[in-house]
Scaffold this active site. Structure first.
Site, PDB file in Angstrom:
ATOM      1  CB  SER A 135      34.156  75.507  51.784  1.00 13.16           C
ATOM      2  OG  SER A 135      34.051  75.179  50.409  1.00 13.16           O
ATOM      3  CE1 TYR A 148      29.966  72.678  51.786  1.00 10.58           C
ATOM      4  CE2 TYR A 148      30.810  74.272  50.205  1.00 10.58           C
ATOM      5  CZ  TYR A 148      31.028  73.224  51.074  1.00 10.58           C
ATOM      6  OH  TYR A 148      32.295  72.724  51.233  1.00 10.58           O
TER       7      TYR A 148
END
Length: 204
Positions: A135, A148
């Site tokens: 990410s 996350y």
């Protein structure tokens, strides 16, 4: 491969001539729909239920894919903890142990277990590609989604390690950092936030 980026990847692989095993956890109906779409493109496809946070389930997933399709050329691990706005925007000090563990179990350990299950087959063949999903915030940092991005940062470390170990054995290991994708989580944010996100990439 039953929704979002995973579904898009399945269909693109099929357009490029791949037969595909579509993993799903709970979304059997969605996975079967993707299987039919792949078959409509002239390729073989099966749907396989597996919880990627379970190492045994991942081994069974890999074995079923090989048994049905013959070999593994590309393994792409898109499974991820579902986006929850309350967790995403929660103050760091208020995040619970469970809220840290869920992304680690699914995103990070899921990637670990999928890799463990699929790499032996590719090493035996002397070729293959393992694709994990990192990410952008795991690289740049962010003020939100901290649990996350911790899991995704772990995936980037895992990718670098596996690339060094398995590259000499003929297997490429890469991680994607996709930025903002028009899938389910984007539906939860405001139009103003979406406009801000479109300004992030160099090409807008």
């Amino acid at each position: 491969g039953s929704g979002g980026s995973g579904r898009a990847a399945v269909l693109e692989l099929a357009r490029e001539g791949a037969d595909v095993a579509v993993q799903y956890h709970r979304g059997k109906g969605a996975a079967l729909t993707v299987v039919e779409e792949v078959r409509g493109l002239g390729q073989k496809a099966i749907a396989v239920q597996a919880d990627v946070s379970d190492s045994r389930a991942c081994r069974e997933l890999s074995a079923e894919a090989v048994a049905s399709l013959g070999r593994l050329d590309v393994v792409a691990c898109f499974a991820g903890h579902p986006f929850r706005d309350d967790e995403w925007s929660k103050d760091f000090e208020q995040l619970t142990r469970a809220e840290f563990e869920r992304p680690i179990d699914i995103d990070l350990l899921g990637s670990v277990f999928v890799a463990q299950a699929s790499l032996p087959s590719m090493v035996k063949a002397g070729r293959g590609s393992l694709i994990l999903v990192g990410s952008t915030p795991a690289i740049t940092g962010d003020r939100v989604g901290i649990s996350y991005l911790i899991a995704k940062a772990g995936i980037l470390g895992l990718t670098r390690a596996l690339a060094l170990v398995y590259g000499p054995k003929g297997v490429r290991v890469n991680a994607l950092a996709l930025g903002s994708i028009a899938s389910g989580p984007m539906d939860a944010i405001s139009e103003q936030e979406k406009r801000v996100l479109t300004e992030e990439p160099a090409l807008k």
